[in-house]
Design a protein around this motif. Structure first.
Motif: not given
Length: 328
Positions: A198-216
């Motif tokens: 649930a958390c991963m899908r919410l963060l994915d919808r909000l674009g947070v996962i992509k931002a984290i991936n870019r940083m790391l």
């Protein structure tokens, strides 16, 4: 409003179904191994695993009895090792440096029957993963021992916040109580996986996962881990292989992450995972943060960087035979 409610219930239902599927795949790996380990424990066969480790303990500055402590952790998990460690220290005090070394050994190589099986199901070759965990633990323990000996640090008696009474729940108990405890653990894993999804899908919808991936991505790229494996790597590092195992296997089966990246990611997790919970647990036993956190993470990153550099020189065919494989 109805449309929004429909979307929410649809997403919740999909997450629940995916959570069941992922957890069932994980249970098929964990339950047989948990039962097998319990049989070994009941038959008192862990002594056979401890015998080869006892002479090695002197090399890392530990009493020979710590071989049995480490063997218990290797087969059954860190809690079993901690219970034995506390019982030993009660009668034979150890220095903070020594406790840090044995705790680090347990953190790098523990619960191997379960965790190696998960790593294998996620696309890595079991022999290499077993060797990397055991050898990595021993090398890191030796480095810490030499560092503390040369610098003359952490020679004071270890101070424990845990006592034998506080860990008695993990000691001898009936099969019924053991089964109930394991059932609660498995149920907890299901809830954690649901929350993760649930958390991963919410963060994915909000674009947070992509931002984290870019940083790391730049940091992980230095050790050979591509952006596709960033999320699963972070899950393993923070939650651990057992709790994050369902997600790890799911990502491997999805085919979205290259096998080479998964291999580097899982090998990194093997050397350094559950860095929050397990670190705090070892600090309560009397270990020092220099070894159980900073030393462990630094060693893991350097080891994976060296491994990635070596793998680039190997033929792909050989690597797929010895190091990783594609998951069906």
């Amino acid at each position: 409003m109805k449309s929004l409610t429909h979307k929410f219930t649809s997403a919740a239902g999909e997450t629940f179904r995916d959570g069941l599927s992922i957890t069932w795949d994980l249970y098929k790996v964990m339950i047989p191994v948990i039962i097998a380990v319990k049989i070994l424990q009941e038959m008192d066969l862990i002594h056979f695993f401890a015998a080869p480790l006892t002479p090695l303990m002197q090399v890392v500055g530990l009493p020979g009895e710590m071989g049995f402590v480490w063997a218990a952790a290797i087969v059954n998990g860190v809690y079993s090792g901690i219970i034995l460690l506390i019982a030993f220290i009660e009668h034979t005090p150890m220095s903070t440096g020594q406790v840090t070394v044995i705790c680090t050994l347990m953190l790098v190589a523990h619960a191997l029957p379960v965790e190696l099986r998960i790593a294998q199901k996620a696309g890595t070759r079991l022999p290499f993963q077993a060797v990397s965990r055991l050898l990595g633990a021993f090398v890191l323990g030796w480095i810490l021992h030499q560092t503390y000996a040369i610098t003359g640090t952490l020679g004071e008696p270890a101070r424990m916040l845990l006592s034998p009474d506080s860990t008695s729940a993990g000691g001898e108990k009936s099969l019924l109580l053991w089964a109930a405890g394991e059932a609660r653990t498995l149920a907890g894993i299901f809830l954690i996986i649901l929350g993760l999804l649930a958390c991963m899908r919410l963060l994915d919808r909000l674009g947070v996962i992509k931002a984290i991936n870019r940083m790391l991505a730049p940091a992980l790229a230095l050790v050979g881990i591509g952006p596709g494996a960033t999320t699963v790597t972070m899950i393993g590092l923070t939650l651990g292989i057992a709790y994050g195992g369902g997600i790890i296997i799911h990502e491997a089966r999805s085919g979205t992450v290259p096998p080479r990246d998964l291999f580097y990611s899982i090998t990194l997790m093997g050397l350094s995972h559950s860095i929050v919970e397990d670190t705090l647990l070892m600090l309560m036993v009397g270990a020092h943060i220099s070894g159980v956190l900073f030393g462990r993470v630094l060693f893991s990153v350097v080891a994976i960087g060296v491994l990635a550099a070596a793998c680039r020189r190997l033929p792909v065919g050989w690597s797929e035979r010895a190091l990783w494989h594609r998951v069906a």
